[in-house]
Design a protein around this motif. Sequence first.
Motif, mmCIF file in Angstrom:
data_model
loop_
_atom_site.group_PDB
_atom_site.id
_atom_site.type_symbol
_atom_site.label_atom_id
_atom_site.label_comp_id
_atom_site.label_asym_id
_atom_site.label_seq_id
_atom_site.Cartn_x
_atom_site.Cartn_y
_atom_site.Cartn_z
ATOM 1 N N LYS A 154 12.307 12.461 -1.467
ATOM 2 C CA LYS A 154 11.432 11.587 -0.391
ATOM 3 C C LYS A 154 10.200 11.728 -0.135
ATOM 4 O O LYS A 154 9.592 11.233 0.680
ATOM 5 C CB LYS A 154 12.090 11.902 1.045
ATOM 6 C CG LYS A 154 13.618 11.184 1.005
ATOM 7 C CD LYS A 154 14.266 11.330 2.434
ATOM 8 C CE LYS A 154 15.466 10.758 2.594
ATOM 9 N NZ LYS A 154 16.068 11.107 3.636
ATOM 10 N N THR A 155 9.811 12.694 -0.881
ATOM 11 C CA THR A 155 8.156 13.529 -0.955
ATOM 12 C C THR A 155 7.312 12.146 -0.975
ATOM 13 O O THR A 155 6.199 11.909 -0.146
ATOM 14 C CB THR A 155 8.125 14.521 -1.894
ATOM 15 O OG1 THR A 155 8.619 15.716 -1.460
ATOM 16 C CG2 THR A 155 6.478 15.191 -1.656
ATOM 17 N N PRO A 156 7.428 11.484 -1.977
ATOM 18 C CA PRO A 156 6.196 10.345 -2.253
ATOM 19 C C PRO A 156 6.428 9.447 -0.948
ATOM 20 O O PRO A 156 5.195 9.168 -0.510
ATOM 21 C CB PRO A 156 7.016 9.563 -3.576
ATOM 22 C CG PRO A 156 7.678 10.604 -4.239
ATOM 23 C CD PRO A 156 8.309 11.559 -3.186
ATOM 24 N N LEU A 157 7.308 9.181 -0.378
ATOM 25 C CA LEU A 157 7.635 8.276 0.823
ATOM 26 C C LEU A 157 6.937 9.133 2.148
ATOM 27 O O LEU A 157 6.083 8.382 2.737
ATOM 28 C CB LEU A 157 8.902 7.802 1.096
ATOM 29 C CG LEU A 157 8.928 6.711 2.263
ATOM 30 C CD1 LEU A 157 8.076 5.422 2.170
ATOM 31 C CD2 LEU A 157 10.438 6.391 2.333
ATOM 32 N N ARG A 158 7.287 10.139 1.812
ATOM 33 C CA ARG A 158 6.588 11.117 3.386
ATOM 34 C C ARG A 158 5.211 11.312 3.074
ATOM 35 O O ARG A 158 4.563 10.937 4.152
ATOM 36 C CB ARG A 158 7.436 12.559 3.117
ATOM 37 C CG ARG A 158 8.584 12.591 3.927
ATOM 38 C CD ARG A 158 8.807 14.194 4.029
ATOM 39 N NE ARG A 158 10.347 14.337 3.860
ATOM 40 C CZ ARG A 158 11.040 14.475 2.941
ATOM 41 N NH1 ARG A 158 10.217 14.877 1.809
ATOM 42 N NH2 ARG A 158 12.529 14.685 2.785
ATOM 43 N N GLU A 214 0.837 -1.086 0.124
ATOM 44 C CA GLU A 214 -0.133 0.084 0.063
ATOM 45 C C GLU A 214 0.894 1.210 -0.086
ATOM 46 O O GLU A 214 0.825 2.109 -0.693
ATOM 47 C CB GLU A 214 -0.861 0.098 1.233
ATOM 48 C CG GLU A 214 -2.065 -1.122 1.323
ATOM 49 C CD GLU A 214 -1.514 -2.471 1.805
ATOM 50 O OE1 GLU A 214 -0.384 -2.469 2.193
ATOM 51 O OE2 GLU A 214 -2.458 -3.336 2.308
ATOM 52 N N THR A 215 1.932 1.298 0.804
ATOM 53 C CA THR A 215 2.706 2.325 0.753
ATOM 54 C C THR A 215 3.550 2.633 -0.532
ATOM 55 O O THR A 215 3.546 3.595 -1.109
ATOM 56 C CB THR A 215 3.929 2.134 2.005
ATOM 57 O OG1 THR A 215 3.434 1.870 3.348
ATOM 58 C CG2 THR A 215 5.060 3.197 1.865
ATOM 59 N N ILE A 216 3.852 1.566 -1.167
ATOM 60 C CA ILE A 216 4.549 1.749 -2.533
ATOM 61 C C ILE A 216 3.634 2.043 -3.604
ATOM 62 O O ILE A 216 3.884 2.955 -4.314
ATOM 63 C CB ILE A 216 5.255 0.283 -3.072
ATOM 64 C CG1 ILE A 216 6.158 -0.071 -1.875
ATOM 65 C CG2 ILE A 216 5.591 0.300 -4.302
ATOM 66 C CD1 ILE A 216 6.862 -1.599 -2.471
ATOM 67 N N ALA A 217 2.350 1.686 -3.475
ATOM 68 C CA ALA A 217 1.338 2.168 -4.355
ATOM 69 C C ALA A 217 0.984 3.575 -4.260
ATOM 70 O O ALA A 217 0.870 4.511 -5.126
ATOM 71 C CB ALA A 217 0.041 1.583 -4.202
ATOM 72 N N ILE A 218 0.897 4.158 -2.900
ATOM 73 C CA ILE A 218 0.896 5.707 -2.666
ATOM 74 C C ILE A 218 2.126 6.445 -3.188
ATOM 75 O O ILE A 218 1.566 7.551 -3.926
ATOM 76 C CB ILE A 218 0.362 5.699 -1.225
ATOM 77 C CG1 ILE A 218 -0.788 5.144 -0.905
ATOM 78 C CG2 ILE A 218 0.286 7.388 -0.892
ATOM 79 C CD1 ILE A 218 -1.144 5.286 0.826
ATOM 80 N N GLU A 219 3.109 5.883 -3.182
ATOM 81 C CA GLU A 219 4.371 6.549 -3.558
ATOM 82 C C GLU A 219 4.176 6.685 -5.120
ATOM 83 O O GLU A 219 4.445 7.777 -5.529
ATOM 84 C CB GLU A 219 5.681 5.806 -3.116
ATOM 85 C CG GLU A 219 5.970 5.779 -1.992
ATOM 86 C CD GLU A 219 7.495 5.043 -1.773
ATOM 87 O OE1 GLU A 219 8.522 5.729 -1.794
ATOM 88 O OE2 GLU A 219 7.278 4.004 -1.402
ATOM 89 N N ASP A 220 3.893 5.599 -5.845
ATOM 90 C CA ASP A 220 3.711 5.852 -7.242
ATOM 91 C C ASP A 220 2.696 6.694 -7.595
ATOM 92 O O ASP A 220 3.025 7.669 -8.567
ATOM 93 C CB ASP A 220 3.283 4.554 -7.778
ATOM 94 C CG ASP A 220 4.461 3.439 -7.539
ATOM 95 O OD1 ASP A 220 5.682 3.886 -7.365
ATOM 96 O OD2 ASP A 220 4.190 2.144 -7.714
ATOM 97 N N ALA A 221 1.651 6.757 -6.921
ATOM 98 C CA ALA A 221 0.413 7.749 -6.990
ATOM 99 C C ALA A 221 1.009 9.291 -7.090
ATOM 100 O O ALA A 221 0.808 10.185 -7.808
ATOM 101 C CB ALA A 221 -0.633 7.539 -6.237
ATOM 102 N N VAL A 222 1.729 9.520 -6.068
ATOM 103 C CA VAL A 222 2.379 10.843 -5.584
ATOM 104 C C VAL A 222 3.298 11.097 -6.511
ATOM 105 O O VAL A 222 3.359 12.437 -6.974
ATOM 106 C CB VAL A 222 3.181 10.756 -4.000
ATOM 107 C CG1 VAL A 222 3.623 12.236 -3.961
ATOM 108 C CG2 VAL A 222 1.937 10.577 -3.025
#
Lengths: 466, 466
Positions: B53-57, B27-35
């Motif tokens: 690092k914004t996508p991960l943050r 789920e974290t990786i999917a949100i990173e990709d979306a960001v």
Amino acid sequence: MGSLDEGHLCVEIENGMKLDVSEKEPETIAIEDAVKVLLQGLGEDFNRDGLKKTPLRVAKALREGTRGYKQKVKDIVQGALFPEVGLHDGVGHAGGVGGLVIVRDLDLFSYCESCLLPFQLKCHVGYVPSGQRVVGLSKLSRVADVFAKRLQDPQRLADEICSALHHGIRPAGVAVILECLHIHFPNVESVLLDSKHQGWVKVLVSSGSGVFGNENADAWSDFLGLLKFRGVTVDRTLTRDSVNHSWCPSSSSSMSKISSELVAANPEMVAAVASILRSLGEDPLRKELVETPSHFVRWLMNFENTKLEMKLNGFACGISDLLKPNGEISSRNNKQMHSELNLSFWSQCEHHLLPFYGVVHIGYFCPKGINHLGKSLLRSIVHFYGFKLQVQERLTRQIAETVSSILGGDVMVVVEANHTCMISRGIEKFGSNTATIAVLGRFSTDPAARAMFLQSIPDDTTSQIL
Amino acid sequence: MGSLDEGHLCVEIENGMKLDVSEKEPETIAIEDAVKVLLQGLGEDFNRDGLKKTPLRVAKALREGTRGYKQKVKDIVQGALFPEVGLHDGVGHAGGVGGLVIVRDLDLFSYCESCLLPFQLKCHVGYVPSGQRVVGLSKLSRVADVFAKRLQDPQRLADEICSALHHGIRPAGVAVILECLHIHFPNVESVLLDSKHQGWVKVLVSSGSGVFGNENADAWSDFLGLLKFRGVTVDRTLTRDSVNHSWCPSSSSSMSKISSELVAANPEMVAAVASILRSLGEDPLRKELVETPSHFVRWLMNFENTKLEMKLNGFACGISDLLKPNGEISSRNNKQMHSELNLSFWSQCEHHLLPFYGVVHIGYFCPKGINHLGKSLLRSIVHFYGFKLQVQERLTRQIAETVSSILGGDVMVVVEANHTCMISRGIEKFGSNTATIAVLGRFSTDPAARAMFLQSIPDDTTSQIL
């Protein structure tokens, strides 16, 4: 009466998660054992409802509240340094070069190394970037929190935050100002003799590095200029030498003879607190900690159970003389509402062994033939019930019942309190406060009487005690 | 320029601990990709420093900020119910029977389900104990937080807190009042045309159960009577039907044609936000969430990079005409200090994709031959630099440089801001705010000039925007 909750294999921890008891670490178990000794010393039964989980709660809170010993500033800052160009040298200061960055009004709490009670602080941090490095703003708060979550003294805390940020960010300079608030040490004797016990010890400390190394530096003028309008005024003469004795009221020489005797008579309690210090990873023989166990025991003994009962009995005997009605009992319509507002109190939360404090408002209908109750009598009742291990709901009820037993009826009590456990544990709700109501007799059936009394309570009474 | 931090195998998470990248959940990786899709849509390079690092943050913050979906109220309340005797029935109400218990002024934040931005709230909770059961005070805050940490609407949030506490404590009744603050949706067009854009949408909602089930109940009078002096005034007619349309400014019909076109032109951004909703465990087809992706994209597009540059160029072309000196350049001694205070701004933190907002104060020395700069010109400069992905340090420098380029020299800029990332992420420092300074020319060498300008800034300017 049995405990209302089931499932003794699991215990609740701070974040609402469950923890299997078998996972408990030896330090936690050691602190629990020490807290049981303290509860016994207070004349309490640690198996009674309300106290059953207190040892574990205290252990968890203390370990969580001193987690800073295990945290490293490098881990926090290293990933949060960003390159940010600044103005050209000679042109001015801004961005990543020389433009002051300030984070103001960070609410934190720490533990006083002199007495083991939490103290509250507002932290203001500034730094002057250098080398085109800026740091994520939240990191200033996180770094401050690493050092706050240890046993501390305000000046050392300021120095440690300053030094850690200086080494972490490598800026042109770091400035730290802390506004610290320490709960005062009330005790039964002094508050009954002297109604004006001081609520708080306040101290303001600062620390600077680099361009803030000299307290007359221009950088300080800019920093203070920006803090000024946040309600902070700093004496320019303030230096790290200006607070050269402990601020903690526990270390003052005014410790009463009775308190000293109580501490001396309870060596097992003193030893228990020393064991807590060891379990937190501290050395009880460190100079600043040598007196801490007896200071903490002195604080706790204010809330000794047996002492309180004895005094209350003595006090209750005297009341009937004071209150002889000078005529027959008046009819309901013959009564007038009286109120006594803002009676300050101190108490100790039995769930967390942490102070809660605030004000009590008492309203009552009194037959016309009787003079209304004196403020000092009501204050005595409040203190008698405050100085024990308590919960606010019970405190409210007990005050109402006692006033009612004197006046035979119509009483309303409102207690407004701040709970240290609401700021020094997981939820850290600095602005919150709690109100409880007890209503007896006419107040329980007459909404208009309740509304009239509530309206008489002034705004924002809880902040008056700060 | 390279990133200043090393150790790319480890990433920082909210509490300052390190997390091995291999532990990242899908789920974290999917949100990173979306960001990353969103950043591209904004015309940004997500590999540039500051955005790396914004996508991960963002992923970590969103998952942490919606952790309430995984929490159970039962786990929080069950271990914290204490038996506490109350007054005898017929005598009155207090303690474990009928005496109202209130916790006031709990600072919380939640996520608006209509636009995915965090909103801030003050929560007031009360309950009337029954069956001699009282609950630990901190649990009222913890239960409220479980429901706040979800995608919410104020009224549903109040209802869910109320219902959960009612079932958890089984009291005579529960009352909840929420004061919610939602950031307004500024946009470049409107703020340039109309200087008075509203900063906040405020809404007050309540929910009651049991003895609070009827809004005319006496229990409400007591509850409101106690809240009154905390600055809360509640219209007695307030019911759960009074807020029958979404409060979120994103759902207002005043969405400009330009905004609509921008959203329509970026379907990949809208799809990315829908994917974020799925990764948080929500159903993007739920009625209240259908429009959320386009609302969030509409908000984001205010901070589009390319749009901003274009407009700034157009704006800069016009300046020189405005500023022709009507004579030779004046000497330094011939200059007067001018200042423009409290210019409000909105910006978007590039580290967290979250709003920060506040006021800008600009001081400058201006040759006597030139009229001082108009407020609207300075306001335009502030907005031009505000409406992009920013950090406050850079915003401060850019405003100073631009004003300086117009006036050729002596400029000082102070930016005071509240950062949503300081309240809606791990540290939750509700009271804190940030100040940055840029000084050019004379201000960088003349402490007295800096002090004079700082003194002209009024107290407590940051609170004016609330």
